[in-house]
Design an enzyme around this catalytic site. Structure first.
Site, PDB file in Angstrom:
ATOM      1  N   SER A 158      28.017 -10.940 -34.591  1.00 49.28           N
ATOM      2  CA  SER A 158      26.839 -10.189 -35.037  1.00 49.28           C
ATOM      3  C   SER A 158      26.942  -8.763 -34.514  1.00 49.28           C
ATOM      4  CB  SER A 158      25.560 -10.788 -34.455  1.00 49.28           C
ATOM      5  OG  SER A 158      25.495 -12.157 -34.694  1.00 49.28           O
ATOM      6  N   CYS A 338      18.705 -16.756 -33.474  1.00 48.66           N
ATOM      7  CA  CYS A 338      20.123 -16.419 -33.396  1.00 48.66           C
ATOM      8  C   CYS A 338      20.671 -16.816 -32.027  1.00 48.66           C
ATOM      9  CB  CYS A 338      20.305 -14.918 -33.644  1.00 48.66           C
ATOM     10  SG  CYS A 338      22.031 -14.458 -33.873  1.00 48.66           S
ATOM     11  N   GLU A 378      20.567 -17.803 -37.870  1.00 48.37           N
ATOM     12  CA  GLU A 378      22.022 -17.621 -37.782  1.00 48.37           C
ATOM     13  C   GLU A 378      22.472 -18.146 -36.426  1.00 48.37           C
ATOM     14  OE1 GLU A 378      24.429 -14.670 -39.913  1.00 48.37           O
ATOM     15  OE2 GLU A 378      24.419 -13.677 -37.964  1.00 48.37           O
ATOM     16  N   TYR A 380      25.561 -20.411 -34.219  1.00 52.55           N
ATOM     17  CA  TYR A 380      27.010 -20.662 -34.269  1.00 52.55           C
ATOM     18  C   TYR A 380      27.476 -21.533 -33.117  1.00 52.55           C
ATOM     19  CZ  TYR A 380      26.172 -16.257 -31.642  1.00 52.55           C
ATOM     20  OH  TYR A 380      25.664 -15.287 -30.816  1.00 52.55           O
TER      21      TYR A 380
HETATM   22  P1  FAD Z   1      38.539 -20.012 -29.942  1.00 50.43           P
HETATM   23  O1  FAD Z   1      39.923 -19.642 -29.615  1.00 50.43           O
HETATM   24  O2  FAD Z   1      38.169 -20.092 -31.393  1.00 50.43           O
HETATM   25  O3  FAD Z   1      38.168 -21.362 -29.228  1.00 50.43           O
HETATM   26  C1  FAD Z   1      36.896 -21.971 -29.446  1.00 50.43           C
HETATM   27  C2  FAD Z   1      36.507 -22.757 -28.227  1.00 50.43           C
HETATM   28  O4  FAD Z   1      37.418 -23.805 -28.052  1.00 50.43           O
HETATM   29  C3  FAD Z   1      36.540 -21.941 -26.938  1.00 50.43           C
HETATM   30  O5  FAD Z   1      35.395 -22.234 -26.172  1.00 50.43           O
HETATM   31  C4  FAD Z   1      37.815 -22.401 -26.233  1.00 50.43           C
HETATM   32  O6  FAD Z   1      37.706 -22.315 -24.817  1.00 50.43           O
HETATM   33  C5  FAD Z   1      37.894 -23.831 -26.704  1.00 50.43           C
HETATM   34  N1  FAD Z   1      39.284 -24.370 -26.716  1.00 50.43           N
HETATM   35  C6  FAD Z   1      40.440 -23.724 -26.945  1.00 50.43           C
HETATM   36  N2  FAD Z   1      41.487 -24.564 -26.882  1.00 50.43           N
HETATM   37  C7  FAD Z   1      40.975 -25.788 -26.638  1.00 50.43           C
HETATM   38  C8  FAD Z   1      41.543 -27.078 -26.504  1.00 50.43           C
HETATM   39  N3  FAD Z   1      42.869 -27.294 -26.584  1.00 50.43           N
HETATM   40  N4  FAD Z   1      40.698 -28.102 -26.263  1.00 50.43           N
HETATM   41  C9  FAD Z   1      39.377 -27.909 -26.181  1.00 50.43           C
HETATM   42  N5  FAD Z   1      38.768 -26.715 -26.318  1.00 50.43           N
HETATM   43  C10 FAD Z   1      39.562 -25.663 -26.545  1.00 50.43           C
HETATM   44  N6  FAD Z   1      30.005 -14.905 -30.420  1.00 50.43           N
HETATM   45  C11 FAD Z   1      29.631 -13.954 -29.544  1.00 50.43           C
HETATM   46  O7  FAD Z   1      30.087 -13.955 -28.394  1.00 50.43           O
HETATM   47  N7  FAD Z   1      28.761 -12.956 -29.913  1.00 50.43           N
HETATM   48  C12 FAD Z   1      28.230 -12.883 -31.161  1.00 50.43           C
HETATM   49  O8  FAD Z   1      27.425 -11.972 -31.464  1.00 50.43           O
HETATM   50  C13 FAD Z   1      28.624 -13.878 -32.108  1.00 50.43           C
HETATM   51  N8  FAD Z   1      28.138 -13.848 -33.354  1.00 50.43           N
HETATM   52  C14 FAD Z   1      28.505 -14.804 -34.254  1.00 50.43           C
HETATM   53  C15 FAD Z   1      27.969 -14.767 -35.543  1.00 50.43           C
HETATM   54  C16 FAD Z   1      28.308 -15.742 -36.455  1.00 50.43           C
HETATM   55  C17 FAD Z   1      27.710 -15.682 -37.857  1.00 50.43           C
HETATM   56  C18 FAD Z   1      29.210 -16.778 -36.095  1.00 50.43           C
HETATM   57  C19 FAD Z   1      29.591 -17.852 -37.069  1.00 50.43           C
HETATM   58  C20 FAD Z   1      29.749 -16.825 -34.824  1.00 50.43           C
HETATM   59  C21 FAD Z   1      29.410 -15.841 -33.875  1.00 50.43           C
HETATM   60  N9  FAD Z   1      29.940 -15.846 -32.584  1.00 50.43           N
HETATM   61  C22 FAD Z   1      29.552 -14.893 -31.686  1.00 50.43           C
HETATM   62  C23 FAD Z   1      30.962 -16.847 -32.150  1.00 50.43           C
HETATM   63  C24 FAD Z   1      32.381 -16.264 -32.388  1.00 50.43           C
HETATM   64  O9  FAD Z   1      32.636 -16.142 -33.769  1.00 50.43           O
HETATM   65  C25 FAD Z   1      33.509 -17.130 -31.806  1.00 50.43           C
HETATM   66  O10 FAD Z   1      33.354 -18.447 -32.284  1.00 50.43           O
HETATM   67  C26 FAD Z   1      33.548 -17.163 -30.288  1.00 50.43           C
HETATM   68  O11 FAD Z   1      33.725 -15.854 -29.774  1.00 50.43           O
HETATM   69  C27 FAD Z   1      34.741 -18.038 -29.813  1.00 50.43           C
HETATM   70  O12 FAD Z   1      35.897 -17.548 -30.400  1.00 50.43           O
HETATM   71  P2  FAD Z   1      37.278 -17.497 -29.584  1.00 50.43           P
HETATM   72  O13 FAD Z   1      38.337 -17.040 -30.518  1.00 50.43           O
HETATM   73  O14 FAD Z   1      37.106 -16.744 -28.308  1.00 50.43           O
HETATM   74  O15 FAD Z   1      37.504 -19.014 -29.218  1.00 50.43           O
END
Ligand code: FAD
Length: 380
Positions: A158, A338, A378, A380
């Site tokens: 966001s 949110c 919204e 997530y």
């Molecule tokens: P990823 O790499 O995608 O991992 C996801 C989770 O899985 C993590 O917690 C990670 O530690 C865990 N993981 C990784 N490997 C393993 C494994 N082998 N076993 C178990 N668990 C594991 N986020 C915000 O911080 N701020 C925002 O404003 C925000 N807005 C959003 C708005 C929308 C509409 C949506 C859909 C999502 C939003 N998000 C927001 C969430 C964001 O999109 C991400 O999902 C979030 O930052 C995690 O992404 P990442 O790539 O860091 O984690």
């Protein structure tokens, strides 16, 4: 890192009219290892606050002039950003993202906050315009671990600034990102091999780094502006506060010729403790400046107790004010949610219970709110 952010701050301060609250222009930063704007000489904060205090004892004319001065808003440009009838949608797609540049990355939370949340300013050069409440996609560098050979997938964030960005020139967007870490459930220890890819990439990035962005996306959280006197009840957990920071800057900080907010904005923010509060100083300042137009209630789950002696969550705050909230909804207020998905069941249960206590059917009320486009979610 800090100096780049300060550069934005100084540039922003130069845009501000005399008497405006210069301290408002950056995120409220906490923590020992980050720049704290509050420690910098800043225009406005102590001045307007002290004057307001002194003026309580002085004559009304002086008091009014001080209030006028402290309410000065910041000029924004280009005002042509107001002209579009619809927000942009998906100008940049995953196959052809826009390469933007990191301006600054600042820790937002204090040392006692569990986890880390960062305020990240991204320079899009005016090429990826958005409206308040929309999101950007970010494609972290590297290979998708689940699909070797393919790039990482898009993560949505966001946008936490207005369309003019934190430097008020329409060239930046700010994100509020929580670093995703993984704790092994058996040992309880952090396992860095499983940390979140995109959030760690963003929180670790440095000014000047390139970042692939997509979007903007999303329409559900757009701020309805047809009635400038409307009521907006904004409910957030953690980074869910991001879109509301944008709304509130538009309502109370920026001088937008075609949008003069005269309604009520009511923010409920749930976080773990006071060190985890996000943009608290900005919001507290609106309370001082616009007490008739802004309300701000915090639920600090690890510091406050609800009426039953349990942890204080946003739904407990909602319950505390449920009569007012229901009346405002009946009067056409918009309500927004949110943050983490997990926030919704508790909130929905509370709203249902309150509706039943009032002799109303929550299911009917909810479908009416959705039909009237008053209900914005919204999570997530
Ligand atoms: P990823 O790499 O995608 O991992 C996801 C989770 O899985 C993590 O917690 C990670 O530690 C865990 N993981 C990784 N490997 C393993 C494994 N082998 N076993 C178990 N668990 C594991 N986020 C915000 O911080 N701020 C925002 O404003 C925000 N807005 C959003 C708005 C929308 C509409 C949506 C859909 C999502 C939003 N998000 C927001 C969430 C964001 O999109 C991400 O999902 C979030 O930052 C995690 O992404 P990442 O790539 O860091 O984690």
């Amino acid at each position: 890192m800090a100096s780049a952010a300060l550069g934005t701050q100084v540039a922003a301060a130069a845009l501000a009219p005399v008497g405006s609250d210069g301290f408002l222009k950056g995120p409220s930063l906490k923590g020992n290892n980050s720049l704290n704007f509050r420690s910098k000489p800043c225009v406005g904060k102590s001045l307007s606050w002290e004057k307001t205090q002194q003026s309580r004892h002085l004559n009304k004319v002086f008091c009014m002039s001080v209030q006028q001065a402290s309410k000065s808003k910041v000029a924004v440009k280009p005002v042509e950003l107001e002209n579009a009838k619809e927000p942009s949608l998906n100008l940049y797609k995953p196959k052809e993202p826009y390469t933007a540049t990191i301006v600054s990355v600042e820790r937002l939370v204090g040392p006692k906050a569990p986890g880390e949340t960062c305020h990240i300013v991204i320079d899009h050069g005016g090429n990826v315009p958005y409206w308040e409440g929309q999101s950007y996609g970010v494609i972290p560098p590297g290979e998708n671990p689940k699909k070797p050979g393919s790039p990482n997938t898009v993560r949505l964030y966001s946008i936490a600034s207005t369309r003019y960005g934190d430097s008020f020139d329409g060239k930046t967007a700010s994100l509020c990102v929580r670093r995703a870490v993984y704790y092994d459930p058996e040992t309880g220890k952090e396992d860095p091999s499983k940390k979140g890819i995109c959030s760690n990439f963003l929180c670790d990035s440095k000014p000047g780094d390139k970042v692939q962005i997509t979007g903007p996306s999303g329409k559900i959280m757009l701020l309805p502006e047809d009635d400038p006197n409307a009521t907006h009840i904004m409910i957030a957990t953690g980074t869910g506060v991001a879109p509301y920071r944008g709304y509130l800057r538009r309502m109370f900080m920026e001088d937008v010729p075609t949008y003069k907010f005269g309604g009520l904005a009511w923010l409920f923010l749930g976080v773990a403790n006071s060190d985890s509060l996000l943009y608290d100083e900005e919001f507290t300042n609106y309370l001082q400046q616009y007490p008739d137009n802004f309300r701000y209630d915090k639920a600090l789950s690890r510091e406050q107790k609800n009426k039953n002696g349990g942890k204080m969550y946003v739904q407990d705050k909602i319950e505390e004010y449920s009569d007012e909230i229901f009346k405002l909804l009946d009067g056409g207020a918009h309500i927004y949610f949110c943050g983490l998905k997990g926030m919704m069941p508790g909130i929905q249960d509370t709203l249902k219970r309150v509706a039943e206590q009032r002799g109303e059917s929550w299911d009917q009320k909810l479908s009416q709110l959705k039909k009237n486009k008053q209900w914005h979610v919204e999570v997530y």
